[in-house]
Write an enzyme that holds these catalytic residues in place. Sequence first.
Site, PDB file in Angstrom:
ATOM      1  N   LYS A 109     125.172  60.382  39.978  1.00 37.23           N
ATOM      2  CA  LYS A 109     125.590  60.938  41.283  1.00 37.23           C
ATOM      3  C   LYS A 109     125.416  62.440  41.213  1.00 37.23           C
ATOM      4  O   LYS A 109     125.512  63.038  40.145  1.00 37.23           O
ATOM      5  CB  LYS A 109     127.052  60.575  41.552  1.00 37.23           C
ATOM      6  CG  LYS A 109     127.506  60.810  42.977  1.00 37.23           C
ATOM      7  CD  LYS A 109     126.868  59.859  43.980  1.00 37.23           C
ATOM      8  CE  LYS A 109     127.837  58.899  44.546  1.00 37.23           C
ATOM      9  NZ  LYS A 109     127.302  57.850  45.380  1.00 37.23           N
TER      10      LYS A 109
HETATM   11  N1  GLU Z   1     124.852  56.946  47.927  1.00 36.65           N
HETATM   12  C1  GLU Z   1     124.743  55.526  47.952  1.00 36.65           C
HETATM   13  C2  GLU Z   1     125.801  54.880  47.074  1.00 36.65           C
HETATM   14  O1  GLU Z   1     126.812  55.452  46.810  1.00 36.65           O
HETATM   15  C3  GLU Z   1     123.343  55.030  47.679  1.00 36.65           C
HETATM   16  C4  GLU Z   1     122.755  55.398  46.355  1.00 36.65           C
HETATM   17  C5  GLU Z   1     121.264  55.088  46.231  1.00 36.65           C
HETATM   18  O2  GLU Z   1     120.697  54.574  47.161  1.00 36.65           O
HETATM   19  O3  GLU Z   1     120.740  55.389  45.158  1.00 36.65           O
HETATM   20  O4  GLU Z   1     125.687  53.740  46.706  1.00 36.65           O
END
Ligand code: GLU
Length: 420
Positions: A109
């Site tokens: 993240k």
């Molecule tokens: N931000 C989204 C999540 O928390 C998607 C992450 C992604 O598509 O890599 O799952």
Amino acid sequence: MKKDLLGNSVFQMAAEQFDRVADFLELDERVRERCKWPKRVITVSLPVTMDDGRTEVFFGHRVQHHLSRGPVKGGLRFHPNVDVGEVAALAMWMNWKCALMGLPFGGGKGGIACDPRAMSLGEQERLTRRFAQEISPFIGPEIDVMAPDVGTNAQHMAWILDTYSTREGRFVPEVITGKPLELQGSQGRNEATGYGVAFLVTQALQKLSLPIEGSSAIVQGFGNVGSHAVATMNRYGIQVRGVSDISGAVWNAQGLDTDALQKHVAHNGGVAGFPGGEAIDSEELLLQRCDVLVPAALERVITQENASKLNCRILAEAANGPTTPCADAIIEERGDIFLIPDVLCNAGGVTVSYFEWVQNLQRFSWTKQEVLSKLENKLNEAFENLLEFCHQRQCGHRLGALATGVDLVAQVKQTRGLFP
Ligand code: GLU
């Protein structure tokens, strides 16, 4: 580092959940420690020229929780409250989510502490490009693939793609997902998370033998995830009675006209003042009677204070980490709420991101129908496996979902062994 991370309440929450799961799985002490802590924690300073000529320095973070099962995958968040502990918690949750869904990724993240609502598009572009430039040595299609999250969208992904590709001297669409269609984004990615939430809600209603059509929902948060969850639930015939966002909350016992609400938000920037409903306190909204409650904003909104007062049959966690461990215990004790835990409920986004990455690597594209039907299959399989696991092991849905993810990661680490 351990002390720093544990000083953050969101990381503490993710660590507490992990410890509970590790105890449940009776994880070997050595592999347990390896699973718990992030592999890479990267912080970069980001000097940006603002529109008024000032130079402002922002801080951006990227946490790569582990790389044992494939490249790291996860979103990039723009929000004033971002800090490294929160990003590390979100990275850890992405691990269990990817493993639970059977995706060949570790969790990651990113986040930049900034307020995109108070920044011009030009300022956002310069900030995003500077971050992409600083983080470039640590990302790549086989290392770390970012995607949108709170406060970012396809345009931000396009800037990252452009910055990375320029640096490489070739077009590299597979370095990022959630990008615009014309840059080889995937059909269905924009709505995937909200679509998946609504799909799983229909599966849960069926399990409870409740009718889909005419059931009622309340949604907290009307960003990309919340608004697509609302639109898709509406298409299924689920009546959305209340919606809140940062501007306030609106309620209509007969059901909100969700198309009109969408237009109102596009014009006014928020749900407040929507003429098709009455204003209601945002905290009160969570306690109204409904079949489905969907927290679709940030972490820690279902707490010790409100968990016993919830009046829903299904809690569909579209946000990451919306329920604190204390609230979890209360909900488990109550036994009358069917929980769709975050790592499953919002997994539609990362699942279609995986499809996007696969399409990019093959230089091939699928139709929207293909993408959404593959998504439904994956979600349905994970949902049924989870219910089966919880039945076999006599545990709640949160514990079952996290345990499935943690167990796979632990097995992989065990099998690969510890080097040197
Ligand atoms: N931000 C989204 C999540 O928390 C998607 C992450 C992604 O598509 O890599 O799952």
